[in-house]
Write a protein that holds these residues in place. Structure first.
Motif, PDB file in Angstrom:
ATOM      1  N   MET A  62       0.834  -1.207   0.000  1.00  0.00           N
ATOM      2  CA  MET A  62       0.000   0.000   0.000  1.00  0.00           C
ATOM      3  C   MET A  62       0.867   1.255   0.000  1.00  0.00           C
ATOM      4  O   MET A  62       0.547   2.226  -0.700  1.00  0.00           O
ATOM      5  N   GLU A  63       1.944   1.244   0.733  1.00  0.00           N
ATOM      6  CA  GLU A  63       2.864   2.395   0.722  1.00  0.00           C
ATOM      7  C   GLU A  63       3.384   2.655  -0.691  1.00  0.00           C
ATOM      8  O   GLU A  63       3.468   3.799  -1.135  1.00  0.00           O
ATOM      9  N   GLU A  64       3.727   1.588  -1.392  1.00  0.00           N
ATOM     10  CA  GLU A  64       4.249   1.732  -2.753  1.00  0.00           C
ATOM     11  C   GLU A  64       3.160   2.211  -3.712  1.00  0.00           C
ATOM     12  O   GLU A  64       3.397   3.063  -4.564  1.00  0.00           O
ATOM     13  N   SER A 109     -11.369  -4.739   7.046  1.00  0.00           N
ATOM     14  CA  SER A 109      -9.903  -4.807   7.000  1.00  0.00           C
ATOM     15  C   SER A 109      -9.351  -4.068   5.785  1.00  0.00           C
ATOM     16  O   SER A 109      -8.300  -3.431   5.866  1.00  0.00           O
ATOM     17  N   LEU A 110     -10.065  -4.109   4.659  1.00  0.00           N
ATOM     18  CA  LEU A 110      -9.624  -3.336   3.488  1.00  0.00           C
ATOM     19  C   LEU A 110      -9.727  -1.839   3.770  1.00  0.00           C
ATOM     20  O   LEU A 110      -8.849  -1.068   3.381  1.00  0.00           O
ATOM     21  N   SER A 111     -10.791  -1.432   4.444  1.00  0.00           N
ATOM     22  CA  SER A 111     -10.935  -0.014   4.801  1.00  0.00           C
ATOM     23  C   SER A 111      -9.758   0.437   5.654  1.00  0.00           C
ATOM     24  O   SER A 111      -9.196   1.517   5.441  1.00  0.00           O
ATOM     25  N   GLU A 115      -7.015   3.247   4.773  1.00  0.00           N
ATOM     26  CA  GLU A 115      -6.769   4.355   5.697  1.00  0.00           C
ATOM     27  C   GLU A 115      -5.293   4.425   6.078  1.00  0.00           C
ATOM     28  O   GLU A 115      -4.735   5.516   6.199  1.00  0.00           O
ATOM     29  N   TYR A 116      -4.665   3.292   6.276  1.00  0.00           N
ATOM     30  CA  TYR A 116      -3.238   3.254   6.584  1.00  0.00           C
ATOM     31  C   TYR A 116      -2.454   3.983   5.488  1.00  0.00           C
ATOM     32  O   TYR A 116      -1.526   4.728   5.773  1.00  0.00           O
ATOM     33  N   GLY A 117      -2.855   3.778   4.246  1.00  0.00           N
ATOM     34  CA  GLY A 117      -2.184   4.431   3.129  1.00  0.00           C
ATOM     35  C   GLY A 117      -2.640   5.862   2.892  1.00  0.00           C
ATOM     36  O   GLY A 117      -2.131   6.529   1.994  1.00  0.00           O
TER      37      GLY A 117
END
Length: 172
Positions: A62-64, A109-111, A115-117
């Motif tokens: 997700m960071e990438e 969990s996808l949400s 959100e983390y990203g």
């Protein structure tokens, strides 16, 4: 996308699949996203179709993705939903329980991963696959047991043969 005039770039971890795509004239690299060294803010759209459930580090992925997306870029993820009604009905016989699937996702969990990203999910929908009745019967025969298996096989045999091979839309 190529036929509509978009510039495309694909990543495929299976060498044979990447080579087959390249042979069809597609810009596909045999790499994982985190090692592809793609330029920052270079994509309007990124798709990860049947990918994320295989990843040992979805946060790194997700960071990438976030690094690669242009401002207002879009991310499409397709993955089996562990909370789907199909998963709930089939329980341990759900066909997406596979050794190569190391993470399972629900809408929640996808949400949280989005959100983390720093991304905001726009919509969640049920996925579908187009399968023939014959294929579904074979799957139930191989991977299921009990009354559900028997009901599917019995009903499938009642369908005229010419209709058993036509693709139908099945929820995943």
């Amino acid at each position: 996308a190529n036929e509509l005039g978009f510039q495309t770039c694909g990543l495929e971890i299976n060498r044979n699949a990447a080579e087959a795509a390249q042979a069809r004239g597609l810009n596909v690299r045999n790499q994982v996203l985190e090692e592809a060294m793609l330029p920052t803010n270079s994509f309007d759209v990124i798709t990860a179709i049947d990918v994320i459930e295989h990843l040992p580090d979805p946060r790194r992925f997700m960071e990438e993705v976030v690094r690669l997306l242009k401002p207002m870029g879009q991310l499409l993820i397709v993955t089996p939903d562990i909370q789907s009604w199909v998963a709930q009905v089939m329980r341990s016989r759900w066909p997406h329980y596979k050794p190569e699937h190391i993470c399972y996702y629900s809408e929640l969990s996808l949400s949280r991963l989005f959100e983390y990203g720093g991304l905001t999910p726009r919509a969640f929908t049920t996925g579908f696959k187009y399968l023939s009745i014959e294929y579904a019967m074979g799957h139930f025969e191989k991977f299921s047991n009990g009354s559900l298996r028997q009901a599917v096989l019995t009903l499938g045999r009642l369908v005229p043969e010419r209709f058993r091979t036509r693709p139908l839309r099945f929820p995943t």
